[in-house]
Design a protein around this motif. Structure first.
Motif, PDB file in Angstrom:
ATOM      1  N   SER A  44       0.819  -1.216   0.000  1.00 60.64           N
ATOM      2  CA  SER A  44       0.000   0.000   0.000  1.00 60.64           C
ATOM      3  C   SER A  44       0.849   1.261   0.000  1.00 60.64           C
ATOM      4  O   SER A  44       0.373   2.330  -0.405  1.00 60.64           O
ATOM      5  N   ASP A  45       2.110   1.178   0.464  1.00 62.17           N
ATOM      6  CA  ASP A  45       2.971   2.358   0.485  1.00 62.17           C
ATOM      7  C   ASP A  45       3.481   2.726  -0.904  1.00 62.17           C
ATOM      8  O   ASP A  45       4.074   3.798  -1.077  1.00 62.17           O
ATOM      9  N   ILE A  46       3.284   1.857  -1.872  1.00 58.66           N
ATOM     10  CA  ILE A  46       3.674   2.180  -3.252  1.00 58.66           C
ATOM     11  C   ILE A  46       2.437   2.758  -3.933  1.00 58.66           C
ATOM     12  O   ILE A  46       1.495   2.043  -4.258  1.00 58.66           O
ATOM     13  N   LYS A  47       2.454   4.045  -4.130  1.00 60.11           N
ATOM     14  CA  LYS A  47       1.301   4.742  -4.699  1.00 60.11           C
ATOM     15  C   LYS A  47       1.396   4.859  -6.220  1.00 60.11           C
ATOM     16  O   LYS A  47       0.537   5.461  -6.852  1.00 60.11           O
ATOM     17  N   ARG A  48       2.429   4.285  -6.772  1.00 59.13           N
ATOM     18  CA  ARG A  48       2.697   4.440  -8.200  1.00 59.13           C
ATOM     19  C   ARG A  48       1.714   3.635  -9.047  1.00 59.13           C
ATOM     20  O   ARG A  48       1.418   2.476  -8.740  1.00 59.13           O
ATOM     21  N   ASN A  67      10.446   3.658   9.920  1.00 62.02           N
ATOM     22  CA  ASN A  67       9.899   2.378   9.481  1.00 62.02           C
ATOM     23  C   ASN A  67       8.738   1.959  10.376  1.00 62.02           C
ATOM     24  O   ASN A  67       8.767   0.927  11.049  1.00 62.02           O
ATOM     25  N   ASN A  68       7.691   2.790  10.374  1.00 57.17           N
ATOM     26  CA  ASN A  68       6.442   2.496  11.075  1.00 57.17           C
ATOM     27  C   ASN A  68       5.315   2.547  10.055  1.00 57.17           C
ATOM     28  O   ASN A  68       5.412   3.232   9.026  1.00 57.17           O
ATOM     29  N   SER A  69       4.238   1.866  10.343  1.00 59.29           N
ATOM     30  CA  SER A  69       3.171   1.688   9.355  1.00 59.29           C
ATOM     31  C   SER A  69       2.627   2.994   8.797  1.00 59.29           C
ATOM     32  O   SER A  69       2.244   3.068   7.632  1.00 59.29           O
ATOM     33  N   ASP A  70       2.580   4.048   9.640  1.00 60.20           N
ATOM     34  CA  ASP A  70       1.989   5.299   9.173  1.00 60.20           C
ATOM     35  C   ASP A  70       3.030   6.394   8.924  1.00 60.20           C
ATOM     36  O   ASP A  70       2.665   7.560   8.753  1.00 60.20           O
ATOM     37  N   ARG A  71       4.315   6.019   8.881  1.00 54.23           N
ATOM     38  CA  ARG A  71       5.350   7.046   8.716  1.00 54.23           C
ATOM     39  C   ARG A  71       6.320   6.766   7.576  1.00 54.23           C
ATOM     40  O   ARG A  71       7.180   7.594   7.297  1.00 54.23           O
ATOM     41  N   PHE A 129      13.928   8.765  10.099  1.00 47.50           N
ATOM     42  CA  PHE A 129      13.506   9.365  11.366  1.00 47.50           C
ATOM     43  C   PHE A 129      12.279  10.260  11.253  1.00 47.50           C
ATOM     44  O   PHE A 129      11.730  10.671  12.270  1.00 47.50           O
ATOM     45  N   SER A 130      11.851  10.613  10.062  1.00 46.07           N
ATOM     46  CA  SER A 130      10.792  11.602   9.926  1.00 46.07           C
ATOM     47  C   SER A 130       9.412  10.968  10.032  1.00 46.07           C
ATOM     48  O   SER A 130       9.261   9.752  10.175  1.00 46.07           O
ATOM     49  N   HIS A 131       8.378  11.808   9.933  1.00 45.16           N
ATOM     50  CA  HIS A 131       6.999  11.328   9.928  1.00 45.16           C
ATOM     51  C   HIS A 131       6.552  10.919   8.531  1.00 45.16           C
ATOM     52  O   HIS A 131       5.395  10.553   8.338  1.00 45.16           O
ATOM     53  N   GLY A 132       7.432  10.994   7.551  1.00 44.47           N
ATOM     54  CA  GLY A 132       7.090  10.605   6.182  1.00 44.47           C
ATOM     55  C   GLY A 132       7.626  11.556   5.139  1.00 44.47           C
ATOM     56  O   GLY A 132       7.968  11.149   4.027  1.00 44.47           O
ATOM     57  N   CYS A 133       7.686  12.853   5.485  1.00 45.35           N
ATOM     58  CA  CYS A 133       8.258  13.813   4.547  1.00 45.35           C
ATOM     59  C   CYS A 133       9.772  13.633   4.463  1.00 45.35           C
ATOM     60  O   CYS A 133      10.386  12.947   5.272  1.00 45.35           O
ATOM     61  N   VAL A 134      10.366  14.269   3.464  1.00 52.66           N
ATOM     62  CA  VAL A 134      11.790  14.110   3.186  1.00 52.66           C
ATOM     63  C   VAL A 134      12.521  15.373   3.613  1.00 52.66           C
ATOM     64  O   VAL A 134      12.297  16.460   3.061  1.00 52.66           O
ATOM     65  N   ARG A 135      13.388  15.237   4.606  1.00 49.67           N
ATOM     66  CA  ARG A 135      14.195  16.359   5.075  1.00 49.67           C
ATOM     67  C   ARG A 135      15.484  16.422   4.250  1.00 49.67           C
ATOM     68  O   ARG A 135      16.142  15.400   4.036  1.00 49.67           O
ATOM     69  N   VAL A 136      15.846  17.611   3.841  1.00 53.61           N
ATOM     70  CA  VAL A 136      16.975  17.803   2.920  1.00 53.61           C
ATOM     71  C   VAL A 136      18.156  18.389   3.676  1.00 53.61           C
ATOM     72  O   VAL A 136      18.014  19.374   4.402  1.00 53.61           O
ATOM     73  N   GLY A 137      19.322  17.790   3.486  1.00 55.05           N
ATOM     74  CA  GLY A 137      20.520  18.234   4.199  1.00 55.05           C
ATOM     75  C   GLY A 137      21.018  19.595   3.762  1.00 55.05           C
ATOM     76  O   GLY A 137      21.510  20.380   4.581  1.00 55.05           O
ATOM     77  N   TYR A 171      12.822  -0.483   4.541  1.00 55.72           N
ATOM     78  CA  TYR A 171      11.428  -0.743   4.870  1.00 55.72           C
ATOM     79  C   TYR A 171      11.023  -2.198   4.611  1.00 55.72           C
ATOM     80  O   TYR A 171       9.853  -2.551   4.841  1.00 55.72           O
ATOM     81  N   GLY A 172      11.920  -3.019   4.107  1.00 57.41           N
ATOM     82  CA  GLY A 172      11.573  -4.395   3.778  1.00 57.41           C
ATOM     83  C   GLY A 172      10.704  -4.531   2.535  1.00 57.41           C
ATOM     84  O   GLY A 172      10.130  -5.594   2.282  1.00 57.41           O
ATOM     85  N   ARG A 173      10.608  -3.469   1.744  1.00 63.15           N
ATOM     86  CA  ARG A 173       9.737  -3.520   0.566  1.00 63.15           C
ATOM     87  C   ARG A 173      10.269  -4.480  -0.498  1.00 63.15           C
ATOM     88  O   ARG A 173       9.496  -5.195  -1.147  1.00 63.15           O
ATOM     89  N   ASP A 174      11.583  -4.475  -0.701  1.00 70.95           N
ATOM     90  CA  ASP A 174      12.131  -5.347  -1.741  1.00 70.95           C
ATOM     91  C   ASP A 174      11.869  -6.807  -1.433  1.00 70.95           C
ATOM     92  O   ASP A 174      11.589  -7.606  -2.331  1.00 70.95           O
ATOM     93  N   ALA A 175      11.981  -7.173  -0.167  1.00 73.02           N
ATOM     94  CA  ALA A 175      11.731  -8.566   0.212  1.00 73.02           C
ATOM     95  C   ALA A 175      10.300  -8.965  -0.124  1.00 73.02           C
ATOM     96  O   ALA A 175      10.046 -10.055  -0.672  1.00 73.02           O
ATOM     97  N   THR A 176       9.357  -8.083   0.152  1.00 69.30           N
ATOM     98  CA  THR A 176       7.956  -8.365  -0.157  1.00 69.30           C
ATOM     99  C   THR A 176       7.727  -8.450  -1.657  1.00 69.30           C
ATOM    100  O   THR A 176       7.028  -9.345  -2.146  1.00 69.30           O
ATOM    101  N   LEU A 177       8.334  -7.530  -2.397  1.00 65.00           N
ATOM    102  CA  LEU A 177       8.164  -7.529  -3.850  1.00 65.00           C
ATOM    103  C   LEU A 177       8.791  -8.757  -4.490  1.00 65.00           C
ATOM    104  O   LEU A 177       8.235  -9.328  -5.439  1.00 65.00           O
ATOM    105  N   PHE A 178       9.956  -9.170  -3.977  1.00 65.67           N
ATOM    106  CA  PHE A 178      10.578 -10.349  -4.575  1.00 65.67           C
ATOM    107  C   PHE A 178       9.715 -11.590  -4.355  1.00 65.67           C
ATOM    108  O   PHE A 178       9.568 -12.422  -5.261  1.00 65.67           O
ATOM    109  N   THR A 179       9.123 -11.714  -3.187  1.00 61.70           N
ATOM    110  CA  THR A 179       8.215 -12.837  -2.938  1.00 61.70           C
ATOM    111  C   THR A 179       7.052 -12.806  -3.919  1.00 61.70           C
ATOM    112  O   THR A 179       6.643 -13.849  -4.460  1.00 61.70           O
ATOM    113  N   ALA A 180       6.521 -11.610  -4.189  1.00 60.91           N
ATOM    114  CA  ALA A 180       5.413 -11.474  -5.138  1.00 60.91           C
ATOM    115  C   ALA A 180       5.863 -11.832  -6.553  1.00 60.91           C
ATOM    116  O   ALA A 180       5.117 -12.454  -7.315  1.00 60.91           O
TER     117      ALA A 180
END
Length: 546
Positions: free
Chosen positions: A150-154, A336-340, A453-461, A524-533
């Motif tokens: 669900s985190d992949i909105k593409r 790496n939390n469900s809503d962040r 570490f953020s709530h979801g947005c991308v902090r720029v150095g 986020y462990g996304r690649d592991a899930t995608l590879f299984t799929a």
């Protein structure tokens, strides 16, 4: 009418040999089928078989009806198309596609068993279905990404199947047409080469024994150092050496390896470095197979000109102009939390806000700040409490204990300042997930190796430098213009005269311009899930020793 075709040789190979014998054996059938439009009172067995087999697929049904059920695969003139398709199917596994799903061997066997017009008609539609499946997979991906995670909105682009078949049937060069279905991004070809290189290494036994140590550093000796030396050699980071000592050459090799993995290049093989070094070629192959799939999802996006590229597991943002990186900065991404977790999608950056106020998202207000204020009304005192009419409400006037997350009637806002959670500038590409790029007062986090570490947005150095680059397209002196607005202290929105595409992506394997593939941790462990799929869809992992 029955034709004895069982003995016909069927050879459509990667070299492009056509199914010539089959074509000759079916020339008469093709001619008869072509003369039997569906509008006739009596349908030939060939035409009726096509109509029946294609009926469940509107695109196929419309395609064949529009051409009066004339074949594109099974007549004498269709040899180049057959050869092109079988050539692609025979090597589809090399692109990380589910070759078993297309089953070219079974299709060849069906050619050898055709004995009637009806059988030929059914085979005609079967080939078109396989062509469309392959064309879809190689063009836009095997998976529907948002259905897997669900985190992949593409939403990958989708070609119209009837239009694709029509264009293919009209193509003067079917082999070139099929080759052009794959992504044109140079990284796709580079990833394919890396896959072939890994397969070769797997065939030679992999990278050798794992390194059994908690930490290795210059001056160390022993079996673990030898294992580290051997593994670095097989991975291409160290030249020939027989040393059993962690010497300067091993230190340099470790530093180069660390840089390629996004690790701190200190030349010490600590726990994090050794964990990556002990990754097997199969593990890296999984990253490449997922990366190939992710590139296919991007196929069709306009990556010419200027765009912003945020690679989440690389903790980086880049501005790319005509294929070259003109700006790069480290980033902090979502926890790496469900809503962040930072989602994946593409959009367009339309404006930046200098001296922004932070309008705290409702979820943060109710989940984090309300419980704090219920314990201490003056908690998070840097934030203003705002009522429905936009007025600042004194904390002393509110009984926080009387409210829950559901009925809390106030919003919260932090005025512009150096301590503002968004820092001094934010970059907006309006989207339903309220994700954007921004500055931050928490600069120390950029020094960490892993920065989720953020709530979801991308902090720029380096947010000011990013602002200068973006304003450079519309200002003769972008630095002076930015500083003038900044020094005013007022919240100011600056539209970008030419919106800039933004791509939030997630690549744990990505080639440098030279083609050398760098790897990142699957934060986020996304690649592991995608590879299984992908495996469930039929994609195979070339296997050997680790």
């Amino acid at each position: 009418m029955v034709f004895g075709l069982r003995a016909i040789a069927l050879a459509a190979t990667v070299s492009g040999v056509a199914l010539g014998a089959f074509a000759q054996g079916t020339a008469q059938i093709a001619a008869q089928g072509a003369m039997s439009p569906v509008s006739g009172i009596e349908l030939s067995g060939f035409t009726q078989a096509i109509a029946e087999a294609a009926a469940s697929d509107p695109a196929l049904a419309a395609f064949y009806a529009a051409r009066d059920y004339r074949p594109i695969w099974t007549s004498a003139d269709d040899a180049p198309r057959r050869a092109a398709l079988f050539s692609a199917l025979d090597v589809s596994g090399m692109q990380g596609l589910p070759q078993a799903h297309y089953d070219p061997k079974a299709l060849r066997a069906r050619f050898g068993s055709v004995q009637s017009e009806r059988q030929r008609g059914l085979l005609e539609v079967a080939l078109s279905k396989v062509f469309l499946d392959y064309a879809h997979d190689v063009s836009h991906g095997v998976l529907d990404p948002h259905k897997v995670l669900s985190d992949i909105k593409r939403e990958p682009l989708r070609a119209d199947p009837q239009a694709r078949l029509t264009a293919f049937a009209a193509s003067a060069n079917p082999a070139l047409f099929i080759r052009d279905l794959a992504p044109k991004m140079p990284q796709y070809a580079q990833l394919l080469k890396a896959k072939l290189d890994l397969q070769a290494q797997l065939g030679e036994g992999g990278w050798g024994a794992r390194v059994s140590a908690k930490k290795l550093q210059p001056g160390d000796t022993g079996p673990a150092v030898i294992a580290l030396r051997d593994r670095l050699q097989k991975m291409g980071y160290l030249g020939r050496s027989a040393t059993a000592v962690y010497d300067a050459n091993i230190q340099k090799a470790v530093q180069a390896y660390q840089a390629d993995q996004g690790l701190t290049p200190d030349g010490v093989a600590g726990a994090g470095t050794l964990k990556q070094i002990n990754q097997s070629p199969e593990d890296r192959m999984k990253s490449i197979l997922v990366a190939l799939e992710r590139v296919r999802w991007l196929n069709g996006l306009d990556l010419s000109g200027r765009y912003v590229w945020v690679n989440i597991p690389d903790f980086s943002v880049r501005v790319v102009d005509d294929g070259k990186t003109t700006f790069r900065s480290v980033t902090v991404v979502g926890q790496n939390n469900s809503d962040r977790r930072t989602p994946e999608f593409s959009d367009e950056m339309e404006r930046m806000v200098i001296n922004p106020a932070w309008h705290v998202p409702r979820s943060i207000v109710t989940k984090e700040y309300l419980p704090m204020m219920q314990r201490n009304p003056n908690a998070a005192g840097q934030l203003d409490l705002i009522d429905s009419r936009g007025r600042v409400v004194p904390r002393s006037a509110v009984n926080f204990a009387a409210y829950s997350a559901r009925n809390f009637p106030f919003a919260m806002k932090q005025p512009p300042s150096n301590r503002n959670a968004l820092g001094l500038v934010k970059f907006l590409f309006p989207n339903k997930w309220n994700i954007y790029l921004h500055d931050t007062p928490s600069k120390s986090l950029f020094k960490k190796e892993s920065r989720a570490f953020s709530h979801g947005c991308v902090r720029v150095g380096q947010p000011f430098d990013l602002a200068y680059v973006l304003l450079g397209a519309q200002s003769d002196d972008p630095r002076a213009e930015f500083q003038r607005i900044l020094n005013s202290g007022r919240e100011t929105t600056v539209p970008l005269k030419q919106p800039v595409p933004v791509h939030l992506v997630y690549f744990t394997a990505w080639p440098t311009p030279s083609g050398h593939v760098e790897y990142r941790r699957d934060v986020y462990g996304r690649d592991a899930t995608l590879f299984t799929a992908l495996q469930r869809a039929g994609v195979e992992l070339p296997g050997s020793k680790g």
